[in-house]
Write an enzyme that holds these catalytic residues in place. Structure first.
Site, mmCIF file in Angstrom:
data_model
loop_
_atom_site.group_PDB
_atom_site.id
_atom_site.type_symbol
_atom_site.label_atom_id
_atom_site.label_comp_id
_atom_site.label_asym_id
_atom_site.label_seq_id
_atom_site.Cartn_x
_atom_site.Cartn_y
_atom_site.Cartn_z
ATOM 1 N N HIS A 40 -22.842 -14.098 -6.680
ATOM 2 C CA HIS A 40 -23.074 -12.816 -7.356
ATOM 3 C C HIS A 40 -24.193 -13.009 -8.371
ATOM 4 C CE1 HIS A 40 -22.171 -10.061 -10.853
ATOM 5 N NE2 HIS A 40 -22.282 -9.191 -9.868
ATOM 6 N N HIS B 51 -31.365 -8.709 -13.736
ATOM 7 C CA HIS B 51 -30.164 -7.900 -13.930
ATOM 8 C C HIS B 51 -30.572 -6.675 -14.742
ATOM 9 C CE1 HIS B 51 -25.629 -7.735 -15.106
ATOM 10 N NE2 HIS B 51 -25.923 -6.953 -14.089
#
Length: 615
Positions: A173, A219
């Protein structure tokens, strides 16, 4: 319990290096009087080979003898039995021991002879000793070598010809993050490390860069610093198959304009070339197998049209520009050509997608609907999975028979912590996505699961999760006990080489104990603990435990070593997690790892495993 003060040491390095002093700040610990006579531990005789000096408050030294451990009784018995009470074990006798006692039934005489040669050359590298047999000490040395006598199978042995949906897949992830989810750097380095450790699913979040044609991986809406997409792609190409030949799946979280989608497609095609897998049909009715995808790169994301439609409904993207494929007003011929080029690029981007993805729409029942004419990937957060498992457990299992379910950590795991993976595995979720850069017991379980099947990153799901739909079993069902695992932990070694002599205690040698866990379905989970062995760098526990198992296919054995501290937090001394279906029975050397899962150079345990069927 009589506190064991006896000293157990193996002769590992020159005695001239053993006597050492320390002025380090000490921690307070309770100790009783040490025995001075020649010690015996659990029937195992030890002999003194040196000593450590520990300085107390700069006033005086405490001297602790170091001892060489003799083989435990079980090792002595096995050696005597298979040598007919001789003092040496030849290659044929070693082969019989491996076949009968260790259940390595395919061992050939050539394999046994190779082990003998390896042990003799390692133990006597300078003397030039050549012989075709092992002494008792040689035999004990062999049993403690994890590369010659490891605890699990190291070869791929599962059927790899089933569809991808029939496998658990090692999944990362936010694979590009070096640390926490909010402010750490983005880099290709954690991607490389993940691939080297066998991870098969790499996630990249794509965002527009500072220039027109630049694509960043980061991110979004955090303080994480970006890395360029091309750096990540080149690293994936270089390291994709260093640890496993089976396919690498790149999941893209796409926040790009149509122009940049076209650019991303160009980068992907030019980087991977023939390695890139293209589906021959627009919609797959069944996923290909890992075997058919060897050395191939597979792309998984939402198709562009679906993504553009979802953007207009996504309140989180309110600051992002909106795009449309329809021209506004009159445009020049050059602009029309540019638009056609972009549309062609978007079509090429769409053609790259083998595993089509999306988030659940509508209710859970609708999200888990199984289509006969196509397969897809659905992503759920860990909370969504818990909800689905509670109310629609069978529907989740049914969905994962043909389709792929990806589970990802909840958004509040800012420190890159992880969640319990077993609920996903119990329901057939193939991609249980983890923050690989973190650490902790849940990540250790993930490491343990994917040590199975030769560490290739693909583990075949249990049969009851892939059988026909009319024969499915609710994951909440309590299965009867089918097997019993017997575990015996003899001793441990190697801390003295991998740690300074004051790492655990500035005043004396460490006080080690071991915790043993079963990780799996709720009915199988268990915990046991050995006694504390005081003042010993090579503790001898010699304790046995038994664990009943209802679903051994999903069971893991987690072993942790801790150093007891009477007045503070116990100190970590190593851990490992092993898939129980992969355990090799008999006496085995079990290598230990640090908190991040990196294997220590020397720390290992000597253990015994036995698995019995229950009638």
């Amino acid at each position: 319990m009589k506190h064991n003060k006896e000293k157990t040491k193996r002769k590992i390095f020159d005695l001239s290096l053993i006597s050492m002093e320390s002025n380090s700040k000490a921690k307070k610990k309770g100790k009783s009087q040490r025995k001075k006579d020649k010690p015996r531990l659990n029937g195992t005789e030890v002999s003194n080979i040196g000593s450590y000096n520990y300085r107390m408050f700069s006033f005086f030294n405490r001297k602790f003898k170091i001892n060489e451990v003799k083989p435990p009784p079980d090792v002595n018995k096995a050696f005597s039995l298979f040598t007919d009470e001789s003092v040496h074990m030849n290659a044929d006798q070693l082969r019989r021991f491996l076949v009968v006692h260790q259940n390595d039934v395919n061992t050939r005489i050539e394999d046994a002879q190779h082990i003998v040669e390896q042990v003799v050359s390692r133990r006597h590298p300078v003397s030039g000793i050549t012989r075709n047999s092992l002494s008792l000490d040689d035999f004990f040395y062999f049993l403690f070598c994890d590369d010659l006598n490891g605890p699990i199978r190291t070869q791929v042995h599962h059927d790899m010809t089933a569809p991808l949906s029939h496998y658990y897949i090692y999944t990362g992830h936010n694979s590009y993050l070096t640390g926490n989810q909010l402010s750490s750097d983005c880099s290709e380095v954690p991607i490389i490390r993940a691939l080297q450790n066998g991870v098969r699913v790499i996630e990249l979040d794509l965002w527009p860069g500072s220039s027109r044609d630049e694509i960043y991986v980061l991110h979004g809406r955090t303080l994480t610093s970006p890395v360029s997409l091309i750096q990540c792609l080149v690293s994936i190409k270089e390291y994709a198959f260093v640890s496993s030949p089976y396919p690498v799946i790149i999941t893209l979280e796409d926040h790009l304009t149509p122009e940049l989608q076209a650019k991303a497609a160009e980068m992907i095609i030019q980087t991977f070339e023939s390695m890139l897998y293209h589906s021959e049909t627009d919609c797959l009715t069944e996923f290909p197998s890992p075997e058919s995808l060897k050395y191939r790169i597979v792309v998984s994301t939402k198709p562009p049209k679906e993504y553009l439609e979802s953007r207009s409904k996504d309140s989180d993207d309110e600051n992002s520009p909106k795009f449309t494929n329809e021209p506004e007003g009159s445009e020049s011929e050059e602009e029309v050509e540019d638009l056609k080029s972009v549309q062609a690029g978007v079509c090429e981007y769409r053609r790259l997608i083998t595993i089509r993805a999306g988030k659940p729409k509508g209710g859970l029942k609708e999200a888990l609907k199984v289509d006969a004419d196509k397969v897809r990937r659905v992503s759920m957060s860990e909370q969504q999975l818990e909800k689905a498992a509670g109310s629609h457990g069978l529907d989740v299992v049914r969905f994962t028979q043909k389709n792929i379910l990806r589970v990802y950590p909840k958004g509040t795991r800012f420190t890159s912590s992880n969640y319990k993976p077993t609920i996903g595995w119990m329901h057939g979720a193939q991609m249980v996505a983890f923050n690989i850069q973190g650490y902790g017991k849940h990540l250790w379980a993930m490491h343990g699961m994917f040590r199975a099947n030769g560490g290739c990153g693909y583990v075949r799901k249990p049969e009851h999760l892939t059988r026909p739909s009319d024969q499915l079993i609710d994951p909440k069902t309590k299965f009867p006990v089918t097997k019993t695992l017997k575990v015996k932990i003899y001793t441990g070694d190697g801390w003295r080489l991998d740690f300074s002599h004051t790492h655990f205690d500035a005043y004396s040698p460490p006080d080690f104990y071991t915790k043993i866990y079963i990780v799996g379905v709720p009915a199988d989970e268990a915990k046991r603990k050995t006694k504390v062995i005081e003042d010993d760098w090579v503790p001898v526990w010699d304790e046995a435990f038994t664990f009943p198992l209802t679903l051994p296919e999903l069971a893991l054995l987690r072993v942790e070593v801790w150093e007891y501290d009477m007045h503070g937090k116990d100190n970590f001394g190593g851990q490992t997690c092993l898939p129980i279906p992969e355990l090799k029975t008999g006496i085995r050397s079990v290598p230990m790892h640090d908190k991040k899962g990196v294997k220590y150079r020397n720390v290992r345990l000597l253990m015994f495993f036995e698995i019995e069927d229950v009638d």
